[in-house]
Design a protein around this motif. Structure first.
Motif, mmCIF file in Angstrom:
data_model
loop_
_atom_site.group_PDB
_atom_site.id
_atom_site.type_symbol
_atom_site.label_atom_id
_atom_site.label_comp_id
_atom_site.label_asym_id
_atom_site.label_seq_id
_atom_site.Cartn_x
_atom_site.Cartn_y
_atom_site.Cartn_z
ATOM 1 N N LEU A 409 0.841 -1.196 0.000
ATOM 2 C CA LEU A 409 0.000 0.000 0.000
ATOM 3 C C LEU A 409 0.876 1.246 0.000
ATOM 4 O O LEU A 409 1.759 1.400 0.852
ATOM 5 C CB LEU A 409 -0.909 0.017 1.227
ATOM 6 N N SER A 410 0.634 2.135 -0.954
ATOM 7 C CA SER A 410 1.304 3.440 -0.988
ATOM 8 C C SER A 410 0.261 4.485 -0.615
ATOM 9 O O SER A 410 -0.681 4.730 -1.366
ATOM 10 C CB SER A 410 1.893 3.715 -2.376
ATOM 11 N N HIS A 411 0.414 5.082 0.562
ATOM 12 C CA HIS A 411 -0.625 5.984 1.070
ATOM 13 C C HIS A 411 -0.722 7.251 0.235
ATOM 14 O O HIS A 411 0.182 7.606 -0.523
ATOM 15 C CB HIS A 411 -0.384 6.311 2.543
ATOM 16 N N HIS A 421 -3.631 0.919 12.811
ATOM 17 C CA HIS A 421 -4.921 0.731 13.460
ATOM 18 C C HIS A 421 -5.779 -0.282 12.703
ATOM 19 O O HIS A 421 -5.496 -0.630 11.564
ATOM 20 C CB HIS A 421 -5.665 2.064 13.607
ATOM 21 N N PHE A 422 -6.820 -0.712 13.361
ATOM 22 C CA PHE A 422 -7.772 -1.679 12.817
ATOM 23 C C PHE A 422 -8.361 -1.139 11.517
ATOM 24 O O PHE A 422 -8.963 -0.066 11.493
ATOM 25 C CB PHE A 422 -8.873 -1.904 13.856
ATOM 26 N N ASP A 423 -8.175 -1.883 10.435
ATOM 27 C CA ASP A 423 -8.668 -1.464 9.125
ATOM 28 C C ASP A 423 -9.365 -2.656 8.481
ATOM 29 O O ASP A 423 -8.708 -3.599 8.041
ATOM 30 C CB ASP A 423 -7.507 -0.987 8.252
ATOM 31 N N PRO A 424 -10.702 -2.650 8.424
ATOM 32 C CA PRO A 424 -11.420 -3.806 7.867
ATOM 33 C C PRO A 424 -10.999 -4.158 6.448
ATOM 34 O O PRO A 424 -11.024 -5.332 6.071
ATOM 35 C CB PRO A 424 -12.888 -3.364 7.925
ATOM 36 N N GLU A 425 -10.604 -3.155 5.659
ATOM 37 C CA GLU A 425 -10.217 -3.472 4.285
ATOM 38 C C GLU A 425 -8.907 -4.253 4.250
ATOM 39 O O GLU A 425 -8.733 -5.161 3.432
ATOM 40 C CB GLU A 425 -10.104 -2.205 3.441
ATOM 41 N N ILE A 426 -7.967 -3.914 5.131
ATOM 42 C CA ILE A 426 -6.740 -4.709 5.216
ATOM 43 C C ILE A 426 -7.068 -6.126 5.671
ATOM 44 O O ILE A 426 -6.551 -7.116 5.132
ATOM 45 C CB ILE A 426 -5.726 -4.037 6.160
ATOM 46 N N THR A 430 -6.113 -9.986 4.414
ATOM 47 C CA THR A 430 -5.335 -10.945 5.210
ATOM 48 C C THR A 430 -6.162 -12.163 5.595
ATOM 49 O O THR A 430 -5.625 -13.270 5.711
ATOM 50 C CB THR A 430 -4.772 -10.270 6.471
ATOM 51 N N SER A 431 -7.478 -11.996 5.780
ATOM 52 C CA SER A 431 -8.316 -13.146 6.139
ATOM 53 C C SER A 431 -8.534 -14.082 4.955
ATOM 54 O O SER A 431 -9.031 -15.197 5.127
ATOM 55 C CB SER A 431 -9.665 -12.670 6.690
ATOM 56 N N ARG A 432 -8.151 -13.664 3.752
ATOM 57 C CA ARG A 432 -8.225 -14.514 2.560
ATOM 58 C C ARG A 432 -6.863 -15.091 2.178
ATOM 59 O O ARG A 432 -6.738 -15.771 1.171
ATOM 60 C CB ARG A 432 -8.809 -13.709 1.386
ATOM 61 N N VAL A 436 -0.258 -7.890 3.490
ATOM 62 C CA VAL A 436 -0.303 -6.458 3.184
ATOM 63 C C VAL A 436 0.901 -5.777 3.824
ATOM 64 O O VAL A 436 1.207 -6.017 4.998
ATOM 65 C CB VAL A 436 -1.604 -5.814 3.700
ATOM 66 N N LEU A 437 1.579 -4.937 3.055
ATOM 67 C CA LEU A 437 2.649 -4.078 3.561
ATOM 68 C C LEU A 437 2.224 -2.635 3.365
ATOM 69 O O LEU A 437 2.033 -2.187 2.236
ATOM 70 C CB LEU A 437 3.963 -4.339 2.819
#
Length: 643
Positions: A409-411, A421-426, A430-432, A436-437
């Protein structure tokens, strides 16, 4: 159960990313009443003003009101409250409205939609509204920014009184009890994190006698110093934040002396992308509630003004939003590594917390939460930092010896930073089984001005090299499959994505969300706030036209060898939609795998739930096809040309 990475079934669906999700921001106290802004993607991204009085919560701005402002296009400071009265900017028509228990429904205060207002301040004791105004009445020229005042009692036909003019930009107007106005201003080509000036002037008792803008004097700031967020103390002295020592630290100015309150290698304010920033708040005459950021981990504490003593309040958060205080409580929006963000009240003595509102009511099973691991690697300029999220799903594992695909990810910004922090999209990834970096490349905030200035004249070089080196480091360490490395970013991060795909061979797929393909076009076709941003990131235009051409990914599509997915809003005023269309056409003409999705009525960043859902589903479908795994999800068909 053993399944290939990327193919793990996950209960975290794309739909769940928006279901029950709330955006919480801009907290303020009025006495003991608490006010905040709340947004729901399922309501078209509409933002509403809420109040908590005792145990009763009330929405003050029901549909169709939308409490946002488009000053600088990024807005901020869209409401103010004092004495039981709130004023707010309505996004649909740019008009100001007033609402209170006495008025019932909102009452219109202004009448010209070509005038936009932000950084709103309300002073019932003097009967004034003070704000930053952006004048768009002449569409053939650059809008004019000023600081204005108007009386609370004025009707929609009343004219604003211009208090400050002449600078290109204004922020943070603050009126003292004895009638002095402080504000921040700056001029092209600077951005507010480059060079700003803190100014002060006397406000006349009768505004009708003001024949010309105020005559100010300089308090602090100037070349190579960013001064932000002034606030008056009850004794008439001034608090503000300056990066004169490389870090945004707090200072106290009493009219004769300028004293650092707590020198520390930490950021006590964020980059001022939006107006109305509140990184600290007055608890009483001698204590501030404040937040500070060390390497993009946030902290909350109480600072004693007289001694500079800073006491941290251990609330367990890793990111913190705006701060408000009423003498008994501190309020902020807290982000955590293992659960959704919360609007919380904090006892400044005991650090005990009370949750007012959660951004999500449903909690995620712990076995699905991939907590970030702080990682670093080296570049020519020194260490680079990031957060690595390994694949995690308690019900599934990968075959022995297989390494996971990874998204780098390039912000956006690029003058910004990523927090752990908690990010549902990340967690969706990861749950699949997809790692993610999240990279805080050189130029990111949270590491001081010198780290921030690594990107000066080097946008498209330093950020790209840092993202590529980070991805390669994760592959070398056995954390990711070096043959299945994707890069993804939005806005400025989308530029880094497109540039990395055309200037390096590290990544084998890319996803650009409203990214910049042609920085020459951006330099000549964007909104006022960022119209000279590239002077410091690339070079002055048109003098550096050759550099712009060389660093524009659109001019190097011949170097693109990886599939690309482009996601774009049709109403984007920051990055014009024709940038995505031009890049897609160039990739198409070269016969490269490319998919372009245009989202109707979306601006810079997707707010509508259906588009957020579709963009994530399209990204998963895209990666599955180009990386050779079969997602467990039922996904809409994505048309990828030339594949």
């Amino acid at each position: 159960m053993t399944r290939p990475y990327g193919s793990w079934p996950s209960p975290l669906s794309a739909e769940s990313l928006t279901e029950g999700a709330l955006g919480l921001s801009e907290v303020q106290f009025d006495g003991t009443d608490l006010y905040w802004l709340q947004a729901r993607p399922t309501d078209g991204g509409r933002v509403s003003l809420w109040r908590r009085s005792g145990n009763r919560e009330t929405e003050l701005t029901p549909a169709p009101y939308n409490v946002r402002t488009r000053v600088h296009e990024y807005g901020g400071g869209a409401f103010a409250v004092a004495g039981g009265t709130a004023i707010f900017s309505n996004f649909t028509d740019n008009l100001l409205f007033l609402v209170s228990d006495r008025t019932g429904s909102p009452r219109r205060l202004t009448g010209d939609s070509a005038l936009r207002y932000a950084a709103l301040r309300l002073y019932p004791e003097s009967g004034l509204i003070i704000a930053v105004r952006e004048d768009h009445r002449r569409p053939d020229r650059e809008p004019i920014n000023t600081v204005i005042a108007r009386r609370i009692a004025d009707g929609p036909d009343a004219e604003d009184v211009v208090l400050c003019s002449g600078a290109d930009f204004y922020a943070s107007p603050e009126l003292s009890a004895d009638g002095r106005l402080a504000w921040v201003e700056w001029d092209h080509p600077n951005m507010p994190w480059d060079s700003t000036r803190l100014m002060m002037a006397e406000l006349p008792d009768d505004l009708s006698t003001l024949a010309a803008p105020l005559q100010p004097r300089l308090v602090a700031g100037g070349s190579e110093e960013s001064v932000v967020v002034p606030r008056w103390l009850p004794d008439g002295s001034l608090i503000f934040v300056s990066d004169r020592t490389d870090w945004w630290n707090l200072y106290h100015y009493d009219g004769g002396r300028l004293v650092p309150l707590h020198p520390q290698d930490a950021e006590f304010a964020p980059p001022q992308w939006s107006l109305g920033s509140q990184p600290y708040a007055l608890i009483d005459d001698d204590h501030l509630a404040c937040t500070w950021n060390i390497q993009n981990r946030s902290h909350l504490g109480v600072l004693r003004i007289a001694t500079g003593e800073l006491t941290e309040l251990p609330v367990g958060a890793t990111s913190l939003g705006a701060v408000a205080a009423d003498g008994n409580w501190i309020c902020t929006v807290a982000g955590y590594p293992d659960r959704p963000a919360e609007l919380i009240l904090v006892d400044p003595t005991s650090a005990g917390t009370t949750v007012v509102r959660r951004s999500r009511e449903s909690m995620m099973p712990a076995e699905l939460i991939s907590e970030p691991v702080e990682v670093s690697w080296h570049s020519d300029a020194g260490p680079v930092y990031g957060w690595f999220y390994p694949p995690r799903n308690g019900d599934h594992s990968a075959p022995e010896g297989e390494l996971p695909p990874m998204i780098t990810l390039s912000h956006g910004g690029p003058t910004s930073g990523s927090a752990p922090h908690f990010d549902p999209e990340i967690l969706f990834w990861t749950s699949r089984g997809i790692a993610v970096l999240d990279v805080n490349y050189g130029g990111s905030t949270g590491y001081g001005r010198r780290y921030r200035e690594r990107l000066r004249d080097n946008w498209g070089i330093v950020d790209v090299a840092d993202c590529a080196a980070g991805a390669e480091a994760m592959a070398e360490q056995g954390r990711a499959d070096g043959n299945r490395l994707a890069i993804q970013g939005g806005s400025a991060g989308g530029y880094t994505t497109l540039r990395a795909l055309t200037a390096t061979k590290t990544f084998t797929a890319g996803i650009s969300l409203y990214g910049i393909g042609d920085i020459t076009a951006l330099a000549t076709d964007t909104h006022k706030f960022e119209s000279r941003y590239l002077d410091s990131l690339v070079g002055p235009y048109p003098a550096a036209a050759d550099v712009y051409a060389d660093r524009s990914p659109i001019n190097h599509v011949d170097q693109l060898t990886s599939p690309i997915l482009l996601l774009q809003g049709t109403d984007d005023k920051v990055v014009p939609p024709n940038q995505a269309e031009a890049f897609a056409e160039a990739a198409r003409a070269k016969g490269l795998p490319v998919a372009l999705i245009m989202y109707q009525s979306e601006g810079h960043g997707f707010r509508r739930s259906e588009n957020i859902i579709n963009s994530v589903q399209a990204s998963l479908s895209f990666l599955g096809r180009v990386f050779g795994f079969t997602p467990a999800d039922r996904l809409p068909r994505l048309e990828i040309e030339n594949l």
